[in-house]
Design an enzyme around this catalytic site. Structure first.
Site, mmCIF file in Angstrom:
data_model
loop_
_atom_site.group_PDB
_atom_site.id
_atom_site.type_symbol
_atom_site.label_atom_id
_atom_site.label_comp_id
_atom_site.label_asym_id
_atom_site.label_seq_id
_atom_site.Cartn_x
_atom_site.Cartn_y
_atom_site.Cartn_z
ATOM 1 N N ASN A 82 8.166 19.380 -21.560
ATOM 2 C CA ASN A 82 7.377 19.528 -20.328
ATOM 3 C C ASN A 82 5.936 19.043 -20.514
ATOM 4 O O ASN A 82 5.101 19.244 -19.626
ATOM 5 C CB ASN A 82 7.358 20.986 -19.879
ATOM 6 C CG ASN A 82 8.727 21.461 -19.433
ATOM 7 O OD1 ASN A 82 9.537 20.673 -18.960
ATOM 8 N ND2 ASN A 82 8.989 22.748 -19.585
ATOM 9 N N HIS A 123 12.886 29.666 -9.497
ATOM 10 C CA HIS A 123 12.955 29.937 -10.934
ATOM 11 C C HIS A 123 13.329 31.392 -11.211
ATOM 12 O O HIS A 123 13.021 32.299 -10.429
ATOM 13 C CB HIS A 123 11.589 29.628 -11.566
ATOM 14 C CG HIS A 123 11.600 29.609 -13.057
ATOM 15 N ND1 HIS A 123 11.300 30.708 -13.819
ATOM 16 C CD2 HIS A 123 11.891 28.605 -13.927
ATOM 17 C CE1 HIS A 123 11.381 30.385 -15.093
ATOM 18 N NE2 HIS A 123 11.740 29.118 -15.194
ATOM 19 N N GLU A 142 9.069 27.239 -5.190
ATOM 20 C CA GLU A 142 8.396 26.325 -6.108
ATOM 21 C C GLU A 142 7.997 25.093 -5.305
ATOM 22 O O GLU A 142 8.587 24.812 -4.256
ATOM 23 C CB GLU A 142 9.333 25.914 -7.247
ATOM 24 C CG GLU A 142 9.814 27.077 -8.110
ATOM 25 C CD GLU A 142 10.803 26.644 -9.177
ATOM 26 O OE1 GLU A 142 10.433 25.812 -10.023
ATOM 27 O OE2 GLU A 142 11.935 27.143 -9.166
ATOM 28 N N SER A 158 12.099 23.134 -11.198
ATOM 29 C CA SER A 158 12.096 22.803 -12.622
ATOM 30 C C SER A 158 13.413 22.256 -13.130
ATOM 31 O O SER A 158 13.430 21.511 -14.107
ATOM 32 C CB SER A 158 11.709 24.029 -13.436
ATOM 33 O OG SER A 158 12.622 25.089 -13.213
ATOM 34 N N ASP A 211 4.872 28.378 -6.476
ATOM 35 C CA ASP A 211 4.835 28.099 -7.916
ATOM 36 C C ASP A 211 4.658 26.598 -8.102
ATOM 37 O O ASP A 211 5.555 25.813 -7.768
ATOM 38 C CB ASP A 211 6.138 28.598 -8.551
ATOM 39 C CG ASP A 211 6.209 28.351 -10.051
ATOM 40 O OD1 ASP A 211 5.524 27.434 -10.532
ATOM 41 O OD2 ASP A 211 6.956 29.073 -10.734
ATOM 42 N N HIS A 233 5.350 22.849 -12.276
ATOM 43 C CA HIS A 233 5.787 21.505 -12.676
ATOM 44 C C HIS A 233 5.149 20.400 -11.832
ATOM 45 O O HIS A 233 5.503 19.236 -11.979
ATOM 46 C CB HIS A 233 7.311 21.424 -12.612
ATOM 47 C CG HIS A 233 7.976 22.267 -13.663
ATOM 48 N ND1 HIS A 233 8.264 21.821 -14.936
ATOM 49 C CD2 HIS A 233 8.364 23.576 -13.629
ATOM 50 C CE1 HIS A 233 8.826 22.784 -15.632
ATOM 51 N NE2 HIS A 233 8.897 23.871 -14.871
ATOM 52 N N LYS A 245 2.741 23.179 -19.122
ATOM 53 C CA LYS A 245 3.544 21.993 -18.838
ATOM 54 C C LYS A 245 2.642 20.762 -18.988
ATOM 55 O O LYS A 245 2.301 20.404 -20.099
ATOM 56 C CB LYS A 245 4.156 22.096 -17.431
ATOM 57 C CG LYS A 245 5.438 22.906 -17.363
ATOM 58 C CD LYS A 245 5.243 24.347 -17.566
ATOM 59 C CE LYS A 245 6.525 25.153 -17.347
ATOM 60 N NZ LYS A 245 6.194 26.613 -17.380
#
Length: 390
Positions: free
Chosen positions: A44, A135, A179, A183, A208, A211, A240
């Site tokens: 990541n 997640h 998110e 992810s 979130d 990423h 990440k």
């Protein structure tokens, strides 16, 4: 313990045996990133900042100045001036009233959501509308709060709108959880629409951005950058694209003060160590000027997807640096991972419960350090091996 029957451990062994039979048993493995010849497409560290000289230098500088650890939790004597400076920088960059630095991303999501969704604080059990593929840390936060999730189909904001409309007359407080970049799938939600729905239905938006930050949005500040959010919280991590460790939330002063008093993952955890703060501080400075790296990273991901699609391989709805290669059953994903490792390519097979049953996949994550030759080598190997493995 001598002479006693290890009854309890037999129970644990039975669970492990069952997981092994399902091809879901996980094991840790040591990986030396300096090992020559290995193509790592499982990291990541999207911008390569974990090895950036300025991040390493500032981590060392902070450690020399402030010590190897923070000595206690934030509420005892663990809040150092560098914690507050980093939080002020985050708030300034993200355009929020304030920010709060915490431990890992999992710890932050599970602890913050458990506190925010507390029915005693809210006066009623909240209505929690959540993307089906959020997640695990977000699901854990809901579980700890004891709330029922009203799940909408993945990325289907029309479905979310219909569910919000269905519950429009309810008096309970509303939350929307998502998110921005998912992810395991590498696809993204429409943050602007999410924010509009939250505003229209009076919901608190919990987003979130773990990423997305560093890779997407204005100057790499995430997909929520520049989006007006009436009430909500943006969560992100330093672990990440920012290359080190830790997590944060950007929110209002009231929410921050509430979390300081009610989030157990903040209250009872030792504060982030100075070296992690130094690396994060340098990374925040660096990402603002890394448009060239971001363009290259997304170009690599697009090149990889195009090659796979030409041979009929399924990469879902990915349009980011995370590219899933769908394998189906667990055993097939494991065989593909093993075959790639035999050729010096480190990719990870992701299996249930991380992803739904029947959707095991190779999770390929590209970084800005990969070259066109790396991408072509990876694509050729994945295409060939996915044809060969049953």
């Amino acid at each position: 313990m001598a002479g006693r029957s290890p009854v309890i451990e037999k129970s644990y062994r039975a669970v492990l045996s069952e997981l092994e039979g399902l091809h879901r048993l996980r094991k840790t493995r040591a990986f030396d990133p300096s090992r020559p010849g290995v193509l790592n497409v499982s990291s990541n560290d999207y911008l390569g900042l974990s090895r950036h000289p300025e991040c390493i230098a500032r981590a060392c500088e902070y450690a020399h100045a402030w010590g190897a650890g923070s000595a206690s939790s934030r509420l005892i004597c663990g809040t150092l001036p560098i914690h507050e400076a980093l939080e002020a920088k985050l708030a300034r960059l993200k355009g929020s009233e304030t920010a709060l630095v915490m431990g890992s991303g999992f710890q932050t999501n599970s602890s913050v959501l458990a506190a925010l969704l507390d029915r005693q604080a809210l006066g009623a059990e909240p209505l929690v509308f959540a993307d089906k593929l959020n997640h695990a840390s977000m699901h854990e936060g809901c579980r700890l709060a004891g709330v029922r999730q009203i799940r909408f189909r993945h990325l289907d904001l029309n479905h979310l709108e219909s569910l919000l409309t269905k519950h429009a007359n309810a008096t309970a407080p509303r939350f929307i959880l998502s998110e921005s970049v998912f992810s395991m799938d590498g696809d993204r939600t429409d943050v602007q629409v999410l924010a509009s729905l939250a505003d229209r239905f009076g919901a608190f938006l919990y987003l979130d951005e773990a990423h997305a930050v560093g890779v997407l949005g204005q100057r790499g500040l995430g997909l929520a950058s520049g989006v007006a959010i009436a009430q909500g919280l943006i969560m992100g991590t330093f672990s990440k694209a920012l290359g080190s460790y830790g997590a944060y939330v950007c929110c209002s002063s009231t929410v921050r003060e509430y979390l300081v008093n009610r989030a157990p993952g903040f209250i009872f955890s030792t504060a982030l160590p100075p070296a992690a703060l130094g690396a994060a501080d340098a990374a925040l400075d660096l990402i603002l000027g890394m448009d060239t790296e971001r363009e290259h990273l997304l170009w690599c991901a697009a090149r990889f997807r195009t090659a796979l699609h030409a041979h009929g391989l399924d990469t879902g709805l990915s349009d980011t640096q995370i590219v899933p290669v769908m394998a189906g059953e667990e055993a097939r994903a494991l065989r593909a991972m093993s075959a790639l490792q035999d050729e010096g390519i480190l990719a990870v097979a992701v299996r249930p419960p991380t992803v739904p049953p029947g959707s095991s996949r190779l999770r390929i994550s590209l970084t800005a350090r990969h070259s066109a030759d790396d991408v072509d080598r990876l694509a050729e190997a994945v295409i060939r091996i996915m044809r060969q493995v049953p």
